[in-house]
Design an enzyme around this catalytic site. Structure first.
Site, PDB file in Angstrom:
ATOM      1  CG  HIS A   1      -5.613  -2.330  -1.377  1.00 11.54           C
ATOM      2  ND1 HIS A   1      -4.549  -2.886  -0.695  1.00 11.54           N
ATOM      3  CD2 HIS A   1      -5.370  -0.986  -1.402  1.00 11.54           C
ATOM      4  CE1 HIS A   1      -3.732  -1.923  -0.320  1.00 11.54           C
ATOM      5  NE2 HIS A   1      -4.196  -0.761  -0.739  1.00 11.54           N
ATOM      6  CD  GLU A   2      -6.838   1.161  -4.332  1.00  9.16           C
ATOM      7  OE1 GLU A   2      -6.931   2.059  -3.473  1.00  9.16           O
ATOM      8  OE2 GLU A   2      -5.741   0.679  -4.677  1.00  9.16           O
TER       9      GLU A   2
ATOM     10  CB  CYS B   1      -0.903  -0.007   1.230  1.00  8.24           C
ATOM     11  SG  CYS B   1      -2.019   1.401   1.298  1.00  8.24           S
ATOM     12  CG  LEU B   2       1.011   3.770  -3.470  1.00 12.56           C
ATOM     13  CD1 LEU B   2       0.271   4.621  -4.495  1.00 12.56           C
ATOM     14  CD2 LEU B   2       2.500   3.682  -3.809  1.00 12.56           C
TER      15      LEU B   2
ATOM     16  CG  HIS C   1      -7.322   2.745   0.811  1.00 12.14           C
ATOM     17  ND1 HIS C   1      -6.548   3.034   1.904  1.00 12.14           N
ATOM     18  CD2 HIS C   1      -6.488   2.124  -0.077  1.00 12.14           C
ATOM     19  CE1 HIS C   1      -5.308   2.600   1.703  1.00 12.14           C
ATOM     20  NE2 HIS C   1      -5.249   2.033   0.496  1.00 12.14           N
TER      21      HIS C   1
HETATM   22  O1  GNR Z   1       0.404  -0.088  -5.770  1.00 13.91           O
HETATM   23  C1  GNR Z   1      -0.255  -0.908  -5.122  1.00 13.91           C
HETATM   24  N1  GNR Z   1      -0.019  -2.219  -5.286  1.00 13.91           N
HETATM   25  C2  GNR Z   1      -0.815  -3.217  -4.765  1.00 13.91           C
HETATM   26  C3  GNR Z   1      -0.315  -4.532  -4.785  1.00 13.91           C
HETATM   27  C4  GNR Z   1      -1.082  -5.559  -4.285  1.00 13.91           C
HETATM   28  C5  GNR Z   1      -2.321  -5.320  -3.764  1.00 13.91           C
HETATM   29  C6  GNR Z   1      -2.822  -4.025  -3.725  1.00 13.91           C
HETATM   30  C7  GNR Z   1      -2.075  -2.984  -4.218  1.00 13.91           C
HETATM   31  S1  GNR Z   1      -2.712  -1.380  -4.194  1.00 13.91           S
HETATM   32  C8  GNR Z   1      -1.232  -0.431  -4.119  1.00 13.91           C
HETATM   33  C9  GNR Z   1      -1.533   1.042  -4.231  1.00 13.91           C
HETATM   34  C10 GNR Z   1      -2.389   1.485  -3.064  1.00 13.91           C
HETATM   35  O2  GNR Z   1      -1.951   1.630  -1.941  1.00 13.91           O
HETATM   36  N2  GNR Z   1      -3.651   1.652  -3.282  1.00 13.91           N
HETATM   37  O3  GNR Z   1      -4.472   1.977  -2.287  1.00 13.91           O
HETATM   38 NI    NI Z   2      -3.532   1.211  -0.478  1.00 14.87          NI
END
Ligand code: GNR
Ligand code: NI
Length: 165
Positions: free
Chosen positions: A133-134, A91-92, A137
């Protein structure tokens, strides 16, 4: 080309629940464009508005190899989910941390695109992982929430240590 600041865990603002977008205007389109710039520059394969401190239900994704297939998901919702699969996630907002996370394997989701058109799409593999994942968030959730409390504590400690440096 706008490079927005990305919030870093354990920032409380990553815990806010985003509100639904009611109309897509020039401000929305500028934000989407800036989010795509920020995601490609990072580099990442997805970005939720929450991560740039905008608490509206907006996500950008590009899981293509060449990074030339941007997707915009406004008010995304998972409508069908089947199977479970593990995948390594990063995750960034939690730089340097990578963990195996179990999620729905095949999904169908509904969203609105940047022109205001509703659409539905099926996803599997990395795209399915990224969408879940998004959406997390947007609900103030992070992938570390699925880990043991011991691992969560270690990750938080590591992040706070790096913050001071
Ligand atoms: O860049 C990202 N790579 C990633 C790799 C595996 C599962 C989810 C992700 S999302 C992440 C970018 C990010 O933090 N999106 O919220
Ligand atoms: Ni993320």
């Amino acid at each position: 080309m706008a490079d927005l600041d990305i919030l870093i865990f354990p920032d409380d603002r990553l815990r806010r629940v985003a509100t639904a977008v009611t109309d897509i205007d020039d401000k929305t389109r500028t934000l989407v464009s800036d989010m795509l710039d920020t995601m490609y520059a990072a580099p990442g394969i997805g970005l939720a508005a929450t991560q740039v401190d905008v608490h509206e239900r907006i996500v950008v994704i590009d899981v293509s190899e060449k990074g030339n297939e941007p997707l915009t998901l406004i008010n995304p919702e998972i409508v069908v989910a089947e199977g479970r699969a593990q995948h390594e996630e990063g995750c960034l907002s939690i730089p340097g941390i990578y963990e195996q996370i179990e999620r729905d394997e095949h999904i169908k989701f509904a969203a609105i695109d940047v022109d205001g058109n509703p659409y539905e799409m099926e996803a599997e593999g990395l795209l399915a992982v990224c969408i879940q994942h998004e959406i997390d968030h947007l609900d103030g959730k992070l992938f570390v929430d699925y880990l043991s409390t011991l691992k969560q504590r270690r990750i938080k400690k590591k992040m706070l240590k790096h913050e001071k440096e």
